[in-house]
Write an enzyme that holds these catalytic residues in place. Structure first.
Site, PDB file in Angstrom:
ATOM      1  N   TYR A 161       8.948 -31.191  35.087  1.00  0.00           N
ATOM      2  CA  TYR A 161      10.107 -30.546  35.728  1.00  0.00           C
ATOM      3  C   TYR A 161       9.700 -30.019  37.082  1.00  0.00           C
ATOM      4  O   TYR A 161       9.022 -28.642  37.104  1.00  0.00           O
ATOM      5  CB  TYR A 161      10.768 -29.694  34.643  1.00  0.00           C
ATOM      6  CG  TYR A 161      12.088 -29.334  35.060  1.00  0.00           C
ATOM      7  CD1 TYR A 161      12.665 -29.888  36.165  1.00  0.00           C
ATOM      8  CD2 TYR A 161      12.866 -28.689  34.274  1.00  0.00           C
ATOM      9  CE1 TYR A 161      14.145 -29.663  36.515  1.00  0.00           C
ATOM     10  CE2 TYR A 161      14.332 -28.306  34.421  1.00  0.00           C
ATOM     11  CZ  TYR A 161      14.885 -28.717  35.714  1.00  0.00           C
ATOM     12  OH  TYR A 161      15.901 -28.257  35.900  1.00  0.00           O
TER      13      TYR A 161
ATOM     14  N   LYS B 256      11.176 -34.954  36.408  1.00  0.00           N
ATOM     15  CA  LYS B 256      12.591 -34.470  36.770  1.00  0.00           C
ATOM     16  C   LYS B 256      12.684 -33.311  37.720  1.00  0.00           C
ATOM     17  O   LYS B 256      11.520 -32.540  37.865  1.00  0.00           O
ATOM     18  CB  LYS B 256      13.097 -33.613  35.495  1.00  0.00           C
ATOM     19  CG  LYS B 256      14.503 -32.915  35.486  1.00  0.00           C
ATOM     20  CD  LYS B 256      14.778 -32.311  34.245  1.00  0.00           C
ATOM     21  CE  LYS B 256      16.171 -31.829  34.036  1.00  0.00           C
ATOM     22  NZ  LYS B 256      16.470 -30.957  32.891  1.00  0.00           N
TER      23      LYS B 256
END
Length: 302
Positions: free
Chosen positions: A133, A158
């Site tokens: 992420y 992400k």
């Protein structure tokens, strides 16, 4: 581990005494899976990762695994200092999850090779696949993203930054080394529906939907409209539901989490309050949220 459809990021319910409410969490997750979630990401941002103990992260993950019973993939978050993230990742694996959403290291800004080192050192504590992420202190260059994507354990990226031009370069760099089938990209911006079309244009079709946690009818209708290019419904939902929701969310720091939790309670499952340092929405803001939900449900005929 492939994802399709709307990705579900459950809230973490707390009892009146502030403790984790496992029974309500199971009900919340079951309702989301029954509504068509394409994956369950527990103990993440919407699930108050920042406020959970290591034991609670493991328990939340186990509840999610038991509740989904293999119907959809289950991931949970790890992050922060390397020893802490390693412990969290090992607990997530022990609880039976399918993967780890790896959040940024704590506070410090690292050089690019330091981020690679962070991923490899945390990843060594588990055999589970990792989705990295990028946000806050962890911003990848295209070359670094490609280097991470070449690691067998890293299966996805992400994005929580929102720089479309930079993300487009990352996507192209990763595709050059990882192809188009095995590596997955996710739009991880708050209220990601607002940027879903833009991300879709650069090849990032997956997104996390906080709205799905309290109004799966609206979230799935939006996703269907996006997939089928139903511009009339997209425009109506963006203008009449998502934009006002974002405006309400931006009035108070932390509302990206606490409004979602309030929405779950409004829809019939008492989720309790949020833990410090967040604050629960004011009665006025809860009332505005309730009107927005009603209008959104009406817009999709639910």
């Amino acid at each position: 581990m492939k994802f399709q459809g709307v990705l579900f990021f459950p809230i973490t319910p707390f009892a009146a005494d502030g403790s984790l409410d496992g029974e309500r969490l199971a009900l919340h997750i079951e309702s989301g899976v029954a509504a068509g979630a394409g994956g369950v990401f527990v103990a993440c941002g919407t699930g108050e990762f920042h406020a959970l103990t290591p034991d609670e992260i493991e328990r939340v993950t186990r509840i999610a695994v038991d509740t989904t019973a293999g119907r959809v993939p289950v991931l949970a978050a790890a992050g922060g200092p390397v020893p802490v993230a390693r412990d969290q990742a090992a607990r997530i694996e022990r609880a039976g999850a399918d993967g780890v959403l790896l959040l940024p290291p704590y506070l410090v800004r690292a050089p690019q090779q330091g981020l690679v080192r962070y991923v490899t050192e945390v990843g060594a504590a588990t055999g589970l696949p990792l989705v990295f992420y990028q946000r806050s202190t962890a911003r990848l260059s295209p070359d670094t993203a490609a280097e991470l994507a070449a690691l067998p354990q890293v299966v996805g990226l992400k994005d929580g930054i929102g720089d479309i031009e930079a993300m487009h370069r990352v996507v192209r760099a990763v595709r050059a080394v990882a192809g188009t089938d095995d590596f997955q990209f996710f739009n991880g911006l708050p209220t990601a529906e607002m940027t879903a079309s833009a991300y879709r244009g650069i090849g990032v079709g997956l997104y996390s939907s906080a709205v799905f946690a309290f109004a799966p009818e609206i979230a799935t209708a939006f996703h269907r409209a996006l997939t089928e290019d139903d511009q009339e419904l997209l425009t109506r939902l963006l203008d009449e539901f998502y934009r006002p929701l974002v405006e309400l969310r931006d009035e108070v720091p932390g509302y990206a989490v606490s409004l979602i939790k309030a929405g779950v309670t409004l829809r019939g499952l008492d989720a309790g309050g949020v833990r410090a340092p967040l604050l629960d929405p004011s009665p006025e803001h809860v009332a505005r949220l309730a009107k927005l939900i009603d209008h959104g449900l009406e817009a999709v005929g639910a």
